[in-house]
Design an enzyme around this catalytic site. Sequence first.
Site, PDB file in Angstrom:
ATOM      1  N   LYS A  14       0.836  -1.214   0.000  1.00  0.00           N
ATOM      2  CA  LYS A  14       0.000   0.000   0.000  1.00  0.00           C
ATOM      3  C   LYS A  14       0.870   1.264   0.000  1.00  0.00           C
ATOM      4  CE  LYS A  14      -2.013  -1.134   3.905  1.00  0.00           C
ATOM      5  NZ  LYS A  14      -1.325  -2.420   4.138  1.00  0.00           N
ATOM      6  N   ARG A  89      -9.893   0.653   8.190  1.00  0.00           N
ATOM      7  CA  ARG A  89      -9.497  -0.718   8.486  1.00  0.00           C
ATOM      8  C   ARG A  89     -10.589  -1.477   9.216  1.00  0.00           C
ATOM      9  NH1 ARG A  89      -3.468   0.300   8.471  1.00  0.00           N
ATOM     10  NH2 ARG A  89      -2.462  -1.692   8.810  1.00  0.00           N
ATOM     11  N   ARG A 128      11.317  -5.441   5.351  1.00  0.00           N
ATOM     12  CA  ARG A 128      11.056  -4.017   5.087  1.00  0.00           C
ATOM     13  C   ARG A 128      12.037  -3.111   5.838  1.00  0.00           C
ATOM     14  NH1 ARG A 128       5.096  -1.802   5.535  1.00  0.00           N
ATOM     15  NH2 ARG A 128       5.160  -2.824   7.568  1.00  0.00           N
ATOM     16  N   ARG A 161      10.918  -1.190  11.325  1.00  0.00           N
ATOM     17  CA  ARG A 161       9.837  -0.878  12.259  1.00  0.00           C
ATOM     18  C   ARG A 161       9.785  -1.895  13.396  1.00  0.00           C
ATOM     19  NH1 ARG A 161       4.591   0.112   8.618  1.00  0.00           N
ATOM     20  NH2 ARG A 161       3.705  -1.145  10.294  1.00  0.00           N
ATOM     21  N   ARG A 172      -0.925  -8.869  13.455  1.00  0.00           N
ATOM     22  CA  ARG A 172      -1.420  -7.883  12.475  1.00  0.00           C
ATOM     23  C   ARG A 172      -2.156  -8.573  11.340  1.00  0.00           C
ATOM     24  NH1 ARG A 172       4.115  -5.513  11.188  1.00  0.00           N
ATOM     25  NH2 ARG A 172       3.072  -4.328   9.552  1.00  0.00           N
TER      26      ARG A 172
HETATM   27  P1  ADP Z   1       1.122  -1.881   7.540  1.00  0.00           P
HETATM   28  O1  ADP Z   1       2.204  -1.223   6.751  1.00  0.00           O
HETATM   29  O2  ADP Z   1       1.556  -3.121   8.173  1.00  0.00           O
HETATM   30  O3  ADP Z   1      -0.159  -1.990   6.776  1.00  0.00           O
HETATM   31  P2  ADP Z   1       0.483   0.556   9.085  1.00  0.00           P
HETATM   32  O4  ADP Z   1       1.682   1.408   9.079  1.00  0.00           O
HETATM   33  O5  ADP Z   1      -0.628   0.953   8.160  1.00  0.00           O
HETATM   34  O6  ADP Z   1       0.893  -0.969   8.832  1.00  0.00           O
HETATM   35  O7  ADP Z   1      -0.114   0.433  10.541  1.00  0.00           O
HETATM   36  C1  ADP Z   1       0.699   0.091  11.636  1.00  0.00           C
HETATM   37  C2  ADP Z   1      -0.149   0.004  12.887  1.00  0.00           C
HETATM   38  O8  ADP Z   1      -0.785   1.280  13.144  1.00  0.00           O
HETATM   39  C3  ADP Z   1      -1.301  -0.987  12.826  1.00  0.00           C
HETATM   40  O9  ADP Z   1      -0.895  -2.295  13.185  1.00  0.00           O
HETATM   41  C4  ADP Z   1      -2.268  -0.375  13.862  1.00  0.00           C
HETATM   42  O10 ADP Z   1      -1.845  -0.644  15.196  1.00  0.00           O
HETATM   43  C5  ADP Z   1      -2.105   1.114  13.619  1.00  0.00           C
HETATM   44  N1  ADP Z   1      -3.054   1.605  12.600  1.00  0.00           N
HETATM   45  C6  ADP Z   1      -2.731   2.179  11.395  1.00  0.00           C
HETATM   46  N2  ADP Z   1      -3.837   2.512  10.712  1.00  0.00           N
HETATM   47  C7  ADP Z   1      -4.897   2.133  11.493  1.00  0.00           C
HETATM   48  C8  ADP Z   1      -6.311   2.189  11.344  1.00  0.00           C
HETATM   49  N3  ADP Z   1      -6.866   2.695  10.230  1.00  0.00           N
HETATM   50  N4  ADP Z   1      -7.078   1.706  12.350  1.00  0.00           N
HETATM   51  C9  ADP Z   1      -6.543   1.216  13.472  1.00  0.00           C
HETATM   52  N5  ADP Z   1      -5.220   1.112  13.673  1.00  0.00           N
HETATM   53  C10 ADP Z   1      -4.387   1.568  12.699  1.00  0.00           C
HETATM   54  P1  ADP Z   2       2.180  -1.933   3.224  1.00  0.00           P
HETATM   55  O1  ADP Z   2       2.136  -0.421   3.263  1.00  0.00           O
HETATM   56  O2  ADP Z   2       0.984  -2.509   2.503  1.00  0.00           O
HETATM   57  O3  ADP Z   2       2.376  -2.557   4.565  1.00  0.00           O
HETATM   58  P2  ADP Z   2       4.797  -1.582   1.915  1.00  0.00           P
HETATM   59  O4  ADP Z   2       4.526  -0.744   0.717  1.00  0.00           O
HETATM   60  O5  ADP Z   2       5.432  -0.939   3.073  1.00  0.00           O
HETATM   61  O6  ADP Z   2       3.420  -2.350   2.341  1.00  0.00           O
HETATM   62  O7  ADP Z   2       5.665  -2.839   1.430  1.00  0.00           O
HETATM   63  C1  ADP Z   2       6.058  -3.867   2.341  1.00  0.00           C
HETATM   64  C2  ADP Z   2       7.428  -4.389   1.937  1.00  0.00           C
HETATM   65  O8  ADP Z   2       7.314  -5.109   0.697  1.00  0.00           O
HETATM   66  C3  ADP Z   2       8.481  -3.314   1.694  1.00  0.00           C
HETATM   67  O9  ADP Z   2       9.727  -3.800   2.126  1.00  0.00           O
HETATM   68  C4  ADP Z   2       8.481  -3.111   0.187  1.00  0.00           C
HETATM   69  O10 ADP Z   2       9.745  -2.697  -0.308  1.00  0.00           O
HETATM   70  C5  ADP Z   2       8.120  -4.500  -0.306  1.00  0.00           C
HETATM   71  N1  ADP Z   2       7.282  -4.472  -1.520  1.00  0.00           N
HETATM   72  C6  ADP Z   2       6.255  -3.642  -1.800  1.00  0.00           C
HETATM   73  N2  ADP Z   2       5.706  -3.945  -2.998  1.00  0.00           N
HETATM   74  C7  ADP Z   2       6.399  -4.999  -3.473  1.00  0.00           C
HETATM   75  C8  ADP Z   2       6.310  -5.792  -4.686  1.00  0.00           C
HETATM   76  N3  ADP Z   2       5.381  -5.530  -5.610  1.00  0.00           N
HETATM   77  N4  ADP Z   2       7.162  -6.812  -4.834  1.00  0.00           N
HETATM   78  C9  ADP Z   2       8.111  -7.071  -3.891  1.00  0.00           C
HETATM   79  N5  ADP Z   2       8.247  -6.379  -2.737  1.00  0.00           N
HETATM   80  C10 ADP Z   2       7.403  -5.350  -2.535  1.00  0.00           C
END
Ligand code: ADP
Ligand code: ADP
Length: 216
Positions: A14, A89, A128, A161, A172
Amino acid sequence: MKALIFLGAPGAGKGTQAREVSKAFSIPQVSTGDILREAARKQAPMGLAAKADMEAGALVPDEVVCGIVEERIGEPDCRKGFILDGFPRTLAQAKFVDGMLEKKSFGSPLAVNIRVDEDILLKRLTGRRTCSVCGEIYNIYFNPPKKQGVCDRDGGKLLQRADDNEATIRQRLAAYENQTAPLIAYYRAKNLLHEVDGNQDPETIARGLVRFLRTV
Ligand code: ADP
Ligand code: ADP
């Protein structure tokens, strides 16, 4: 004026795709996760309150994240459109978005669901690394920096992270399955869902997504 919602499991890509779409359309990326982490880093009350949930891999309460989004979306740079990355979410958050967009006379949102096979999510998350300066997202397995631990763009230190450890990742992923995955059906039923195959390489995904978004 378009509100884009990026749905997908943790690690689906994302943030990676939101950065590309943000650049392509000059609209801000609103990441609730980034805003919460920044608040925790600064020891702001909201960040401190959310920290325990984030460290446990649980969702932060709806009121907290809805408040963050409402405030951020009220800023002038969001008037032309914005990307909600990691929000909503829960069903309650999705309904909150509906009400907020209506109040601001925005059109219907478009939800982009990035689907990725579950077996690769763990490697994406444990691998990541994020630049502490510009936020560029790397992966030690799939998209490593040229020099270990250092951002290619600005030499910033790459950070891992705290919640990208295997035990927290399991929590998660469970929170995603139980609370967030039902939103796919919610937007599909409203005909507001665009599905993306997130198993492809990031550049291919971004190209296809930007091309599609130019048509809507
Ligand atoms: P990821 O990259 O794994 O999708 P995020 O950076 O979006 O993770 O979120 C990290 C953490 O922040 C989540 O595990 C949750 O604890 C909190 N969080 C982020 N967005 C939301 C949301 N929309 N609702 C509730 N908790 C959230
Ligand atoms: P999210 O926000 O959904 O948690 P991220 O964009 O932070 O996901 O991506 C999670 C991890 O996967 C990062 O280390 C990123 O570099 C890697 N990644 C993202 N998209 C791809 C892809 N299409 N193929 C391989 N690795 C990816």
